[in-house]
Design a protein around this motif. Structure first.
Motif, PDB file in Angstrom:
ATOM      1  N   ILE A 158      -9.048  42.200 -16.657  1.00 52.73           N
ATOM      2  CA  ILE A 158      -8.796  40.774 -16.459  1.00 52.73           C
ATOM      3  C   ILE A 158      -9.940  39.947 -17.042  1.00 52.73           C
ATOM      4  O   ILE A 158      -9.722  38.955 -17.752  1.00 52.73           O
ATOM      5  CB  ILE A 158      -8.621  40.468 -14.957  1.00 52.73           C
ATOM      6  N   GLY A 159     -11.174  40.363 -16.780  1.00 52.38           N
ATOM      7  CA  GLY A 159     -12.327  39.615 -17.279  1.00 52.38           C
ATOM      8  C   GLY A 159     -12.403  39.590 -18.788  1.00 52.38           C
ATOM      9  O   GLY A 159     -12.777  38.573 -19.396  1.00 52.38           O
ATOM     10  N   SER A 160     -12.030  40.699 -19.424  1.00 51.55           N
ATOM     11  CA  SER A 160     -12.145  40.776 -20.884  1.00 51.55           C
ATOM     12  C   SER A 160     -11.114  39.915 -21.594  1.00 51.55           C
ATOM     13  O   SER A 160     -11.231  39.638 -22.786  1.00 51.55           O
ATOM     14  CB  SER A 160     -11.990  42.234 -21.352  1.00 51.55           C
ATOM     15  N   GLY A 161     -10.076  39.472 -20.862  1.00 52.58           N
ATOM     16  CA  GLY A 161      -9.050  38.641 -21.481  1.00 52.58           C
ATOM     17  C   GLY A 161      -9.508  37.227 -21.760  1.00 52.58           C
ATOM     18  O   GLY A 161      -8.903  36.535 -22.600  1.00 52.58           O
ATOM     19  N   GLY A 162     -10.567  36.778 -21.065  1.00 51.29           N
ATOM     20  CA  GLY A 162     -11.066  35.428 -21.281  1.00 51.29           C
ATOM     21  C   GLY A 162     -10.023  34.370 -20.954  1.00 51.29           C
ATOM     22  O   GLY A 162      -9.159  34.563 -20.105  1.00 51.29           O
ATOM     23  N   LEU A 163     -10.098  33.262 -21.656  1.00 54.82           N
ATOM     24  CA  LEU A 163      -9.193  32.146 -21.385  1.00 54.82           C
ATOM     25  C   LEU A 163      -7.792  32.375 -21.949  1.00 54.82           C
ATOM     26  O   LEU A 163      -6.789  32.060 -21.314  1.00 54.82           O
ATOM     27  CB  LEU A 163      -9.763  30.847 -21.968  1.00 54.82           C
ATOM     28  N   PHE A 164      -7.719  32.913 -23.162  1.00 53.88           N
ATOM     29  CA  PHE A 164      -6.426  32.992 -23.838  1.00 53.88           C
ATOM     30  C   PHE A 164      -5.953  34.423 -24.101  1.00 53.88           C
ATOM     31  O   PHE A 164      -4.871  34.625 -24.649  1.00 53.88           O
ATOM     32  CB  PHE A 164      -6.496  32.233 -25.169  1.00 53.88           C
ATOM     33  N   GLY A 165      -6.723  35.441 -23.722  1.00 53.53           N
ATOM     34  CA  GLY A 165      -6.294  36.823 -23.876  1.00 53.53           C
ATOM     35  C   GLY A 165      -6.485  37.372 -25.277  1.00 53.53           C
ATOM     36  O   GLY A 165      -6.850  36.656 -26.208  1.00 53.53           O
ATOM     37  N   LYS A 166      -6.234  38.634 -25.429  1.00 58.28           N
ATOM     38  CA  LYS A 166      -6.397  39.339 -26.709  1.00 58.28           C
ATOM     39  C   LYS A 166      -5.085  39.465 -27.488  1.00 58.28           C
ATOM     40  O   LYS A 166      -5.051  40.087 -28.541  1.00 58.28           O
ATOM     41  CB  LYS A 166      -6.961  40.741 -26.452  1.00 58.28           C
ATOM     42  N   GLY A 167      -4.025  38.911 -26.943  1.00 56.75           N
ATOM     43  CA  GLY A 167      -2.731  38.987 -27.610  1.00 56.75           C
ATOM     44  C   GLY A 167      -1.904  40.161 -27.114  1.00 56.75           C
ATOM     45  O   GLY A 167      -2.446  41.171 -26.635  1.00 56.75           O
ATOM     46  N   LEU A 168      -0.588  40.027 -27.200  1.00 56.99           N
ATOM     47  CA  LEU A 168       0.309  41.095 -26.751  1.00 56.99           C
ATOM     48  C   LEU A 168       0.031  42.387 -27.501  1.00 56.99           C
ATOM     49  O   LEU A 168      -0.100  42.384 -28.737  1.00 56.99           O
ATOM     50  CB  LEU A 168       1.761  40.670 -26.953  1.00 56.99           C
ATOM     51  N   MET A 169      -0.076  43.476 -26.761  1.00 52.98           N
ATOM     52  CA  MET A 169      -0.372  44.806 -27.294  1.00 52.98           C
ATOM     53  C   MET A 169      -1.759  44.886 -27.931  1.00 52.98           C
ATOM     54  O   MET A 169      -2.075  45.826 -28.638  1.00 52.98           O
ATOM     55  CB  MET A 169       0.680  45.226 -28.332  1.00 52.98           C
ATOM     56  N   GLY A 185      -3.524  39.841 -17.603  1.00 57.09           N
ATOM     57  CA  GLY A 185      -4.797  39.143 -17.690  1.00 57.09           C
ATOM     58  C   GLY A 185      -5.556  39.457 -18.959  1.00 57.09           C
ATOM     59  O   GLY A 185      -6.177  38.581 -19.568  1.00 57.09           O
ATOM     60  N   GLU A 186      -5.500  40.723 -19.401  1.00 54.66           N
ATOM     61  CA  GLU A 186      -6.212  41.113 -20.614  1.00 54.66           C
ATOM     62  C   GLU A 186      -5.519  40.567 -21.863  1.00 54.66           C
ATOM     63  O   GLU A 186      -6.183  40.076 -22.795  1.00 54.66           O
ATOM     64  CB  GLU A 186      -6.312  42.640 -20.717  1.00 54.66           C
ATOM     65  N   GLU A 187      -4.195  40.609 -21.894  1.00 53.24           N
ATOM     66  CA  GLU A 187      -3.474  40.259 -23.119  1.00 53.24           C
ATOM     67  C   GLU A 187      -3.150  38.772 -23.228  1.00 53.24           C
ATOM     68  O   GLU A 187      -3.072  38.243 -24.339  1.00 53.24           O
ATOM     69  CB  GLU A 187      -2.199  41.089 -23.214  1.00 53.24           C
ATOM     70  N   LEU A 188      -2.978  38.082 -22.088  1.00 55.90           N
ATOM     71  CA  LEU A 188      -2.636  36.660 -22.120  1.00 55.90           C
ATOM     72  C   LEU A 188      -3.724  35.772 -21.525  1.00 55.90           C
ATOM     73  O   LEU A 188      -3.601  34.536 -21.565  1.00 55.90           O
ATOM     74  CB  LEU A 188      -1.309  36.415 -21.396  1.00 55.90           C
ATOM     75  N   GLY A 189      -4.734  36.370 -20.916  1.00 57.07           N
ATOM     76  CA  GLY A 189      -5.885  35.613 -20.461  1.00 57.07           C
ATOM     77  C   GLY A 189      -5.651  34.799 -19.198  1.00 57.07           C
ATOM     78  O   GLY A 189      -4.626  34.911 -18.518  1.00 57.07           O
ATOM     79  N   PHE A 190      -6.638  33.933 -18.909  1.00 54.55           N
ATOM     80  CA  PHE A 190      -6.628  33.101 -17.705  1.00 54.55           C
ATOM     81  C   PHE A 190      -5.389  32.197 -17.672  1.00 54.55           C
ATOM     82  O   PHE A 190      -4.728  32.068 -16.644  1.00 54.55           O
ATOM     83  CB  PHE A 190      -7.909  32.262 -17.673  1.00 54.55           C
ATOM     84  N   PHE A 191      -5.071  31.582 -18.811  1.00 56.98           N
ATOM     85  CA  PHE A 191      -3.937  30.659 -18.832  1.00 56.98           C
ATOM     86  C   PHE A 191      -2.607  31.402 -18.723  1.00 56.98           C
ATOM     87  O   PHE A 191      -1.634  30.868 -18.181  1.00 56.98           O
ATOM     88  CB  PHE A 191      -3.981  29.801 -20.106  1.00 56.98           C
ATOM     89  N   GLY A 192      -2.552  32.641 -19.203  1.00 58.36           N
ATOM     90  CA  GLY A 192      -1.362  33.453 -18.999  1.00 58.36           C
ATOM     91  C   GLY A 192      -1.154  33.759 -17.523  1.00 58.36           C
ATOM     92  O   GLY A 192      -0.018  33.731 -17.021  1.00 58.36           O
ATOM     93  N   GLY A 193      -2.262  34.056 -16.826  1.00 56.12           N
ATOM     94  CA  GLY A 193      -2.181  34.280 -15.382  1.00 56.12           C
ATOM     95  C   GLY A 193      -1.729  33.031 -14.642  1.00 56.12           C
ATOM     96  O   GLY A 193      -0.915  33.103 -13.715  1.00 56.12           O
ATOM     97  N   LEU A 194      -2.253  31.866 -15.056  1.00 55.57           N
ATOM     98  CA  LEU A 194      -1.835  30.605 -14.433  1.00 55.57           C
ATOM     99  C   LEU A 194      -0.351  30.344 -14.668  1.00 55.57           C
ATOM    100  O   LEU A 194       0.358  29.866 -13.776  1.00 55.57           O
ATOM    101  CB  LEU A 194      -2.651  29.442 -14.990  1.00 55.57           C
ATOM    102  N   LEU A 195       0.114  30.664 -15.876  1.00 53.45           N
ATOM    103  CA  LEU A 195       1.533  30.476 -16.182  1.00 53.45           C
ATOM    104  C   LEU A 195       2.397  31.341 -15.273  1.00 53.45           C
ATOM    105  O   LEU A 195       3.423  30.886 -14.750  1.00 53.45           O
ATOM    106  CB  LEU A 195       1.799  30.814 -17.652  1.00 53.45           C
ATOM    107  N   LEU A 196       1.986  32.588 -15.080  1.00 49.44           N
ATOM    108  CA  LEU A 196       2.746  33.480 -14.203  1.00 49.44           C
ATOM    109  C   LEU A 196       2.788  32.932 -12.779  1.00 49.44           C
ATOM    110  O   LEU A 196       3.848  32.896 -12.141  1.00 49.44           O
ATOM    111  CB  LEU A 196       2.125  34.880 -14.209  1.00 49.44           C
ATOM    112  N   LEU A 197       1.642  32.489 -12.273  1.00 42.71           N
ATOM    113  CA  LEU A 197       1.602  31.927 -10.921  1.00 42.71           C
ATOM    114  C   LEU A 197       2.465  30.670 -10.831  1.00 42.71           C
ATOM    115  O   LEU A 197       3.126  30.435  -9.811  1.00 42.71           O
ATOM    116  CB  LEU A 197       0.160  31.601 -10.535  1.00 42.71           C
TER     117      LEU A 197
END
Length: 272
Positions: free
Chosen positions: A175-186, A209-221
């Motif tokens: 999760i931490g390594s994904g940063g704000l925007f993630g590393k991208g799908l796959m 969290g790793e692939e989509l980042g902080f904002f991806g997690g917020l979107l899911l929530l």
């Protein structure tokens, strides 16, 4: 199939669904398959069946029918105790599989549906006090060694970073390594190189969290929040108490499961 049926039919089927669910949970003890140290699955010819998942739905239907039939007497202590007597058999059977995560979901379903049906809060204070007094006994004699170890790992993951604490540490790193925007799908190294285990179930939020980042997690929530708000609207528009309580039970199930999964992935909760 559920959409094609009148939901009130579920109320008439509640005793049958409840009985079959208890039978399936008992069969797990006799013929169930062991996976990750727990016996939770029944092997059918073309698939594996997990009765504890059915138990969540069965308990929602059963409690909705129970409280709807006693709409005029939720304030009676007898009503609360009878509802607890209905909830305890599946809760106990799931606990001894052992499957503490599902047990907590079942317990939350009973608690939330009882509160929403009008059972006075003071009754739960008494039950909570008894549970609090029993906690040391449950911890010492009711939990398996690995379950106590998971609580200790949660408090201090550095005790065994390459052993028991490995999964929760890797989940946090992902999760931490994904940063704000993630590393991208796959594109997540933790995920793609299999440092992160159990990716499709227990630690699926760490993948996101790793692939989509902080904002991806917020979107899911945000999507989960929208789903629950729509469900609450459905409960408000329900034609009767049975329908309203059905929706309440489903809301509680989704909310608690989401909270447990994300809480474990972010190390806010011990692994169940």
């Amino acid at each position: 199939l559920m959409l094609l049926l009148d939901y009130r039919l579920l109320g008439r089927l509640a005793p049958l669904v409840y009985g079959l669910t208890l039978l399936a949970l008992l069969l797990v003890d006799l013929t169930g398959q062991v996976s990750y140290g727990a016996k939770r699955w029944i092997a059918l010819p073309f698939l594996q069946f997990q009765p504890s998942e059915l138990a969540k739905v069965a308990l929602i239907i059963t409690l909705a029918k129970f409280f709807a039939d006693r709409e005029g007497s939720p304030h009676l202590l007898r009503t609360m105790l009878l509802s607890l007597a209905l909830a305890l058999p599946p809760i106990v059977l799931v606990f001894f599989q052992p499957d503490v995560g599902t047990m907590l979901v079942l317990l939350a379903i009973w608690l939330g549906m009882a509160l929403m049906s009008g059972v006075p809060l003071r009754y739960f204070a008494g039950v909570g006090l008894i549970a609090l007094l029993l906690l040391p006994v449950i911890y010492e004699f009711g939990l398996h060694d690995y379950q106590r170890a998971r609580i200790e790992e949660f408090l201090d993951p550095s005790r065994d970073p390459l052993g028991r604490s490995y999964n929760i540490i890797q989940a946090e790193i992902s999760i931490g390594s994904g940063g704000l925007f993630g590393k991208g799908l796959m594109g997540g190294s933790q995920t793609q190189l299999n440092y992160l285990r159990v990716q499709t179930t227990d630690f699926i939020f760490s993948v996101l969290g790793e692939e989509l980042g902080f904002f991806g997690g917020l979107l899911l929530l945000g999507l989960f929040t929208l789903l629950l708000l729509r469900a609450i609207q459905a409960a408000e528009r329900a034609r009767d108490s049975f329908g309203r309580l059905l929706v309440v039970g489903v809301c509680i199930m989704i909310l608690v499961q989401t909270t447990i999964n994300i809480g474990v992935n972010t190390r806010l909760l011990p692994a169940t």
